[in-house]
Design a protein around this motif. Sequence first.
Motif, short mmCIF file in Angstrom:
data_model
loop_
_atom_site.label_atom_id
_atom_site.label_comp_id
_atom_site.label_asym_id
_atom_site.label_seq_id
_atom_site.Cartn_x
_atom_site.Cartn_y
_atom_site.Cartn_z
N THR A 1 -9.02 -3.67 0.44
CA THR A 1 -8.13 -4.53 -0.35
C THR A 1 -7.79 -5.75 0.49
OG1 THR A 1 -6.11 -3.44 0.44
CG2 THR A 1 -7.13 -2.54 -1.57
N GLN B 1 -3.74 -0.85 3.50
CA GLN B 1 -3.04 0.22 2.81
C GLN B 1 -3.06 1.50 3.65
OE1 GLN B 1 -1.42 -0.43 -0.05
NE2 GLN B 1 -2.17 -2.55 0.14
N SER C 1 -5.00 -6.33 1.79
CA SER C 1 -4.01 -5.93 2.80
C SER C 1 -4.33 -4.51 3.26
CB SER C 1 -2.59 -6.00 2.23
OG SER C 1 -2.46 -5.12 1.11
N SER D 1 -4.28 4.35 3.04
CA SER D 1 -5.61 4.99 2.99
C SER D 1 -6.55 4.37 4.02
CB SER D 1 -6.20 4.89 1.59
OG SER D 1 -6.26 3.53 1.18
#
Length: 431
Positions: free
Chosen positions: A324, A328, A326, A330
Amino acid sequence: MTVETRPARRLHRAWFVAAAAFVALLAAAGFRAAPGVLIDPLHEEFGWSRATIGSAVSVNLVLYGLFAPFAAALMERFGIRRVSATALFVVAVGAGGTVFMSASWQLIMLWGVLVGVGTGSMAMSFAAMVATRWFVRHRGMVTGVLTAAGSTGQLIFLPVVASLAVHDGWRTASMVVAIAALAVVPVVLLAVRDHPADIGTVAYGAPEDTEVARPTPTVGTVRRGLTVLFQAARTRSFWLLAVGFAICGATTNGLVSTHFVPAAHDHGMPQTTAAGLLALVGIFDVVGTIASGWLTDRVDPRLLLGVYYALRGVSLALLPQLFTDSVQPSMWAFILFYGLDWVATVPPTVALCIRTFGEAGPIVFGWVFACHQLGAAFAASAAGAVRDQLGDYAVAWYVAAGLAVIASVASLSITRSGKPQLVPRALVGDP
């Protein structure tokens, strides 16, 4: 009343040699951290395609691997100290020379050929040679620590190279790496010795009745390396190790190390953030590789490799969904897990080479490592081509996941060996 005092036990010289080797491997790793963060700057300045830049990385990786077994033979003949110091100097020349390039063929010659040969001479076979000659006790752990030096170099240099490339330009980043490699040469010359017998001692942990004797230097470096290859290639174990390690290279140096940063950037993540994540892989890899070395002294190396590759395949299959703009939770989980698994495969692979091929093990490992780099070179070019043709890296991640499962099966299929399959005396060239 007479009080007897025992003399303080001095730290064995092997630990000083290992420390100097760690620093040398760390410095040599600096320029290998550069490709992932320099692809976009080079593409923007010169207009070279990612496939073209990836081809330079491929040449680097191929020579890095193919030179390793001959470097091990060179160390047998000319000594660890001289070969490693010369290799660091070549890395510095190749890295520094890139600031003057203006054509893609110059990138291939400097970044690919010179740096490939230099880092190849400081490759995993160097770590195997130091660990094998200087250590009997804790050999697996020392192999893990020296292997982790490459990841530590990535940890130190990658954020620095990324920041310099963004704020001061890629030429400044290349010069910093060149200076770092050159600065380590005196450390190697002063601290490293070729063999324990050079200072009148034996390897750390060797039996007390071990003879203090230096092995007779071999002659015919090329012949030595090729003879070992031809002998080892007749065994099933060699090919299973080679296949597994080729896939290891494809899924680490070739794919993740080279293309993780641009892949993350494709999803809107800043280059410096992505480079920082890749550097964190280096942090966790230090822990994972040292732990793997400790486990290698206690657990069947075949089982360790089978587990490592299988878990790597699972993580790569999940990666395309984690990108993504940013970071995260995960993605943090992936970085932690992949870092622990990154080069954890090296200590058990070295152990299997030594156990299967005896004193020729370091050179055999050099050839197995050459396969590692051939796999890495193929993945570096192929993933760049996938990105150019399809617009993203998703297919590359999924293919790599499937290959990791194959590596797991190959590792578990290696036959347990009782005695070395090569006789060291038969491998020494005639004067």
